[in-house]
Enzyme design. Structure first.
Site, PDB file in Angstrom:
ATOM      1  N   ASP A 164       0.951  -1.260   0.071  1.00 26.58           N
ATOM      2  CA  ASP A 164       0.038  -0.236   0.206  1.00 26.58           C
ATOM      3  C   ASP A 164       1.025   1.244   0.038  1.00 26.58           C
ATOM      4  OD1 ASP A 164      -1.454   2.141   0.730  1.00 26.58           O
ATOM      5  OD2 ASP A 164      -2.449   1.498   2.265  1.00 26.58           O
ATOM      6  N   ILE A 165       0.993   1.991  -1.026  1.00 26.87           N
ATOM      7  CA  ILE A 165       1.651   3.006  -1.278  1.00 26.87           C
ATOM      8  C   ILE A 165       1.578   4.358  -0.016  1.00 26.87           C
ATOM      9  CG2 ILE A 165       0.233   4.635  -2.857  1.00 26.87           C
ATOM     10  CD1 ILE A 165       2.889   4.767  -4.777  1.00 26.87           C
ATOM     11  N   ASN A 212      -6.652  12.258 -10.954  1.00 25.56           N
ATOM     12  CA  ASN A 212      -7.373  12.686 -12.387  1.00 25.56           C
ATOM     13  C   ASN A 212      -7.371  13.986 -12.447  1.00 25.56           C
ATOM     14  OD1 ASN A 212      -9.551  14.175 -10.878  1.00 25.56           O
ATOM     15  ND2 ASN A 212     -10.275  12.087 -10.452  1.00 25.56           N
ATOM     16  N   GLY A 260      -9.520   4.597  -6.016  1.00 27.47           N
ATOM     17  CA  GLY A 260      -8.319   3.627  -5.996  1.00 27.47           C
ATOM     18  C   GLY A 260      -7.421   4.404  -5.270  1.00 27.47           C
ATOM     19  N   VAL A 261      -5.936   4.485  -5.641  1.00 27.19           N
ATOM     20  CA  VAL A 261      -4.905   4.997  -5.117  1.00 27.19           C
ATOM     21  C   VAL A 261      -5.072   6.359  -4.686  1.00 27.19           C
ATOM     22  CG1 VAL A 261      -3.543   5.372  -7.139  1.00 27.19           C
ATOM     23  CG2 VAL A 261      -2.317   4.700  -4.753  1.00 27.19           C
ATOM     24  N   ASP A 262      -5.684   7.046  -5.673  1.00 23.80           N
ATOM     25  CA  ASP A 262      -6.290   8.384  -5.094  1.00 23.80           C
ATOM     26  C   ASP A 262      -6.875   8.670  -4.123  1.00 23.80           C
ATOM     27  OD1 ASP A 262      -6.266  11.198  -5.746  1.00 23.80           O
ATOM     28  OD2 ASP A 262      -7.628  11.337  -7.262  1.00 23.80           O
ATOM     29  N   SER A 306      -2.763   4.676 -14.231  1.00 21.75           N
ATOM     30  CA  SER A 306      -3.665   4.246 -15.174  1.00 21.75           C
ATOM     31  C   SER A 306      -3.872   2.650 -15.137  1.00 21.75           C
ATOM     32  CB  SER A 306      -3.136   4.793 -16.695  1.00 21.75           C
ATOM     33  OG  SER A 306      -3.107   6.049 -16.652  1.00 21.75           O
ATOM     34  N   GLY A 318      -5.421   0.977 -13.121  1.00 26.22           N
ATOM     35  CA  GLY A 318      -6.840   0.622 -12.449  1.00 26.22           C
ATOM     36  C   GLY A 318      -7.860   0.795 -13.057  1.00 26.22           C
ATOM     37  N   TYR A 340      -8.620   3.496 -14.946  1.00 29.27           N
ATOM     38  CA  TYR A 340      -8.212   3.866 -16.266  1.00 29.27           C
ATOM     39  C   TYR A 340      -8.033   2.732 -17.338  1.00 29.27           C
ATOM     40  CZ  TYR A 340      -8.503   8.812 -15.113  1.00 29.27           C
ATOM     41  OH  TYR A 340      -8.895  10.152 -14.599  1.00 29.27           O
TER      42      TYR A 340
HETATM   43  P1  ADP Z   1      -6.007   4.959 -12.594  1.00 30.59           P
HETATM   44  O1  ADP Z   1      -7.321   5.810 -12.315  1.00 30.59           O
HETATM   45  O2  ADP Z   1      -4.789   5.922 -12.882  1.00 30.59           O
HETATM   46  O3  ADP Z   1      -6.198   3.783 -13.418  1.00 30.59           O
HETATM   47  P2  ADP Z   1      -6.366   3.776  -9.818  1.00 30.59           P
HETATM   48  O4  ADP Z   1      -6.318   4.148  -8.376  1.00 30.59           O
HETATM   49  O5  ADP Z   1      -7.698   3.000 -10.281  1.00 30.59           O
HETATM   50  O6  ADP Z   1      -5.687   4.646 -10.963  1.00 30.59           O
HETATM   51  O7  ADP Z   1      -5.236   2.370 -10.141  1.00 30.59           O
HETATM   52  C1  ADP Z   1      -3.855   2.456 -10.347  1.00 30.59           C
HETATM   53  C2  ADP Z   1      -3.317   1.210  -9.735  1.00 30.59           C
HETATM   54  O8  ADP Z   1      -3.106   1.515  -8.198  1.00 30.59           O
HETATM   55  C3  ADP Z   1      -3.761   0.115  -9.954  1.00 30.59           C
HETATM   56  O9  ADP Z   1      -2.962  -0.942 -10.164  1.00 30.59           O
HETATM   57  C4  ADP Z   1      -4.376  -0.109  -8.384  1.00 30.59           C
HETATM   58  O10 ADP Z   1      -4.571  -1.621  -8.001  1.00 30.59           O
HETATM   59  C5  ADP Z   1      -3.529   0.189  -7.605  1.00 30.59           C
HETATM   60  N1  ADP Z   1      -3.683   0.864  -6.277  1.00 30.59           N
HETATM   61  C6  ADP Z   1      -4.837   0.961  -5.706  1.00 30.59           C
HETATM   62  N2  ADP Z   1      -4.702   1.584  -4.378  1.00 30.59           N
HETATM   63  C7  ADP Z   1      -3.467   1.250  -3.956  1.00 30.59           C
HETATM   64  C8  ADP Z   1      -2.701   1.569  -2.752  1.00 30.59           C
HETATM   65  N3  ADP Z   1      -3.107   1.869  -1.774  1.00 30.59           N
HETATM   66  N4  ADP Z   1      -1.221   1.379  -3.038  1.00 30.59           N
HETATM   67  C9  ADP Z   1      -0.782   1.379  -4.262  1.00 30.59           C
HETATM   68  N5  ADP Z   1      -1.361   0.918  -5.412  1.00 30.59           N
HETATM   69  C10 ADP Z   1      -2.775   0.905  -5.166  1.00 30.59           C
END
Ligand code: ADP
Length: 176
Positions: free
Chosen positions: A10-11, A24, A32-34, A117, A119, A121
């Protein structure tokens, strides 16, 4: 050996100088990660993002990390996958390049990237991984201050794709 490490995790937990957000173009938060980054950083992050006035696809903007262990967040806006013929590869490469540029500007020594991108996207991770790794490797040549780059994969399929791309690039380097 390149100072690039592929890890699963988890980043938001990474104690590095900068973590990259897959944002975005509004920079006003998302899923997601955002979403995870905004929750972990606290409401000050959204306040700081509001002042940035959005960000075009392929670019990145920096804020402090606030409640995160990381000092900075680089908000990079990746392309939405539209089949592969809409400059997606170039726009994704540009995100990584911009983050390496910000790293240089802010004297960042350690940085962690998510799979931008890949996830919501919809960018295929097998195609994104070699792009991410080659741009980072190129950027490292101009960023001697960077000691370590983490590619943080949330799921196992991303982890495998990134490991494969890194092994491939290291093999090429060894052959040069
Ligand atoms: P995007 O809209 O750019 O695709 P997402 O957040 O939907 O962004 O996904 C981007 C990547 O981040 C995906 O591979 C997803 O599994 C991953 N991700 C989601 N949550 C976390 C987190 N807490 N730490 C690291 N990676 C994550």
């Amino acid at each position: 050996m390149l100072p690039i490490e592929v890890v699963q995790g988890d980043i938001t937990q990474f104690k590095v100088d900068a973590i990259v957000n897959a944002a975005n173009s509004s920079l006003l938060g998302g899923g997601g990660v955002d979403g995870a980054i905004h929750r972990a950083a606290g409401p000050e992050l959204l306040e700081a993002c509001r002042k940035l006035g959005g960000c075009p696809t392929g670019h990145a903007k920096a804020t402090p990390g606030f409640g995160l262990p990381a000092k900075y967040v680089f908000h990079a806006v990746g392309p939405i996958w539209r089949g592969g013929n809409q400059d997606e590869d170039q726009l994704l490469a540009s995100c990584y390049r911009e983050c390496m540029r910000l790293a240089q500007e802010l004297n960042v020594k350690t940085i962690a990237f998510p799979a931008i991108s890949c996830g919501a996207y919809g960018f295929p991770v097998e195609r994104a991984a070699p792009i991410a790794i080659s741009v980072i490797a190129e950027g490292l040549k101009h960023n001697p201050q960077i000691e370590r780059v983490y590619l943080v994969c949330f799921d196992h399929s991303a982890y495998q794709a990134y490991r494969k791309a890194l092994t491939c690039l290291q093999g090429q380097d060894a052959a040069d």
